[in-house]
Design an enzyme around this catalytic site. Structure first.
Site, PDB file in Angstrom:
ATOM      1  N   LEU A 154      -9.868  21.895 -33.169  1.00 44.19           N
ATOM      2  CA  LEU A 154      -8.837  22.840 -32.576  1.00 44.19           C
ATOM      3  C   LEU A 154      -7.373  22.424 -32.844  1.00 44.19           C
ATOM      4  O   LEU A 154      -7.014  21.154 -33.522  1.00 44.19           O
ATOM      5  CB  LEU A 154      -8.882  22.429 -31.077  1.00 44.19           C
ATOM      6  CG  LEU A 154     -10.333  22.644 -30.319  1.00 44.19           C
ATOM      7  CD1 LEU A 154     -10.031  22.743 -28.827  1.00 44.19           C
ATOM      8  CD2 LEU A 154     -10.498  24.320 -30.719  1.00 44.19           C
ATOM      9  N   ASP A 155      -6.655  23.394 -33.256  1.00 45.22           N
ATOM     10  CA  ASP A 155      -5.345  23.154 -33.570  1.00 45.22           C
ATOM     11  C   ASP A 155      -4.650  22.148 -32.907  1.00 45.22           C
ATOM     12  O   ASP A 155      -5.037  22.156 -31.422  1.00 45.22           O
ATOM     13  CB  ASP A 155      -4.357  24.443 -33.685  1.00 45.22           C
ATOM     14  CG  ASP A 155      -4.990  25.382 -34.869  1.00 45.22           C
ATOM     15  OD1 ASP A 155      -5.625  24.669 -35.510  1.00 45.22           O
ATOM     16  OD2 ASP A 155      -4.656  26.540 -34.704  1.00 45.22           O
ATOM     17  N   LYS A 156      -3.527  21.666 -33.139  1.00 46.90           N
ATOM     18  CA  LYS A 156      -2.806  20.642 -32.270  1.00 46.90           C
ATOM     19  C   LYS A 156      -2.200  21.167 -30.964  1.00 46.90           C
ATOM     20  O   LYS A 156      -2.564  20.641 -29.788  1.00 46.90           O
ATOM     21  CB  LYS A 156      -1.383  20.127 -33.240  1.00 46.90           C
ATOM     22  CG  LYS A 156      -0.720  19.254 -32.279  1.00 46.90           C
ATOM     23  CD  LYS A 156       0.533  18.590 -33.134  1.00 46.90           C
ATOM     24  CE  LYS A 156       1.368  17.645 -32.304  1.00 46.90           C
ATOM     25  NZ  LYS A 156       2.667  17.412 -33.052  1.00 46.90           N
TER      26      LYS A 156
END
Length: 413
Positions: free
Chosen positions: A216-218
């Site tokens: 998942l993105d940050k």
């Protein structure tokens, strides 16, 4: 809908056999030690090819090479260039932004990745499910999934190492990727192992080898599965590759989709003007580096008289920043997504005309408090890699998401 042409076949050519061999096309790399044939390394892949006249219009060297090697990250190519492993017309070029010209003969050998050591850190984990083979965690917003150069601490991997009682690890095969690397979840295959293999053989805990199968993105919160052994890693990776994993996301958007539900099928590729950003690729902008991407969406709730909305997404593919790119392409970027148009100014321009003036002060505070793209991985489903039983998990959005949603509801009424 864009029909994608098949990419050229790729092969892995060991360095000791590659000197003097001319390769006009590349083949997908594979490791002979990988039992399921998954791509694990680009090390030693060699490219020697002439730049076509249609490819040479202000094309950077790193971008041109990346377009010739399917799936490789731009950062990996840039590292090879800086190490002096790329030449143009027989002259070594170490400048990644060098512009290639029609007729140039580019020779490149992909460099060996330097494994990045990661240490266990005592970081709390919100564990949704765990057994001997898999771990499902609810990732908080602002946490990076895996270490990268310049960001080796405080990641989910560091926390998992501590949870699994492994003191430190090094990456294998694909190496560590930065958040900006152009890698799709379908290709992500990061396996970590103890740095001291001799000690590992004497410690039962070392049989646990955390593997990051997707990410998942940050800024994105929510559910993520981690494999705890090689068999689980390989099986889960195959499910992601076959697009059989259920993934449902919840988002808050700036504006409302024109239709209450629908499906967007637009390829995604690297934005040529900003390497940390992806873009929807259509018409004349289509390139071989673009990849098929499809997302289904459904409007669950309209907020602030059409200034925002709660939108559910179902991923059919797993490209980098896929939901964020498709939302921007359709004209309703995610609230708080500064990289893809969901800026604070845009949010205010949509919300202020649709809310009473008495709410504008509250609205300004609300928009100022948004610190990330409002995106949450709410549902995750997959077949257990050992039992074959379908596993289904869900978790509500975190506090920051729900507070923004509740305030928008309040302003709406």
């Amino acid at each position: 809908m864009v029909v994608l042409s098949s990419s050229p076949n790729l092969c892995h050519i060991p360095w000791k056999h590659s000197i003097g061999i001319r390769v006009s096309t590349l083949v997908k790399c594979f490791s002979s030690t990988n039992p399921v044939g998954l791509r694990t390394s680009y090390e030693g892949v060699r490219l020697e090819e002439k730049v076509d006249v249609n490819e040479a219009s202000k094309t950077r060297l790193d971008a041109w090479i990346s377009s010739k090697i399917n799936g490789i990250s731009r950062a990996r190519v840039q590292s090879s260039i800086r190490q002096g492993l790329v030449s143009v017309n027989g002259r070594v070029i170490d400048k990644v932004s060098y512009s290639v010209r029609a007729g140039d003969v580019v020779t490149c050998t992909i460099a060996k990745l330097q494994p990045l050591r990661a240490d266990a850190e005592e970081i709390p984990l919100d564990i949704t499910y765990e057994d001997d083979h898999v771990l499902v965690v609810n990732k908080p917003p602002h946490m990076v999934v895996h270490p990268a150069p310049g960001n080796v601490r405080g990641t989910l991997v560091n926390a998992i190492l501590n949870h699994c009682s492994l003191p430190n690890v090094a990456s294998t095969d694909v190496g560590w990727l930065s958040e900006a690397d152009d890698v799709s979840e379908d290709d992500l295959n990061i396996d970590v192992h103890p740095t001291n293999q001799l000690d590992c053989e004497e410690a039962s805990s070392c049989s646990i080898r955390p593997g990051i199968v997707h990410r998942l993105d940050k800024g994105t919160s929510g559910l993520l599965v981690v494999a705890k052994d090689e068999h689980s890693h390989a099986q889960l990776a195959e499910q992601f590759k076959a697009h059989t994993v259920t993934r449902v996301y919840l988002s808050l958007t700036s504006g409302v989709p024109t239709f209450a539900s629908g499906r967007v099928e637009v390829p995604i590729g690297r934005d040529l003007n900003n390497r940390i950003r992806m873009s929807a690729v259509t018409g004349h902008n289509y390139s071989r580096s673009s990849r098929h991407a499809a997302s289904g969406y459904k409007v669950l709730e309209v907020l602030a008289n059409g200034g925002a909305a709660v939108v559910e997404w179902r991923l059919e593919t797993g490209r980098t920043h896929q939901i964020r790119v498709h939302a921007k392409y359709m004209g309703f970027p995610l609230l708080g997504d500064e990289l893809y148009g969901g800026t604070k100014d845009m949010a205010l321009s949509l919300l202020r005309p649709r809310t009473p003036s008495t709410c504008h002060f509250q609205l300004n505070d609300l928009v100022s408090s948004i610190e990330r793209p409002c995106l949450h991985a709410m549902i995750l489903g997959f077949k257990h890699p050992w039992t074959g039983k379908y596993m289904h998990f869900s978790c509500p959005p975190p506090v920051d998401f729900t507070e923004i949603l509740n305030q928008l509801r309040s302003i709406s009424t």
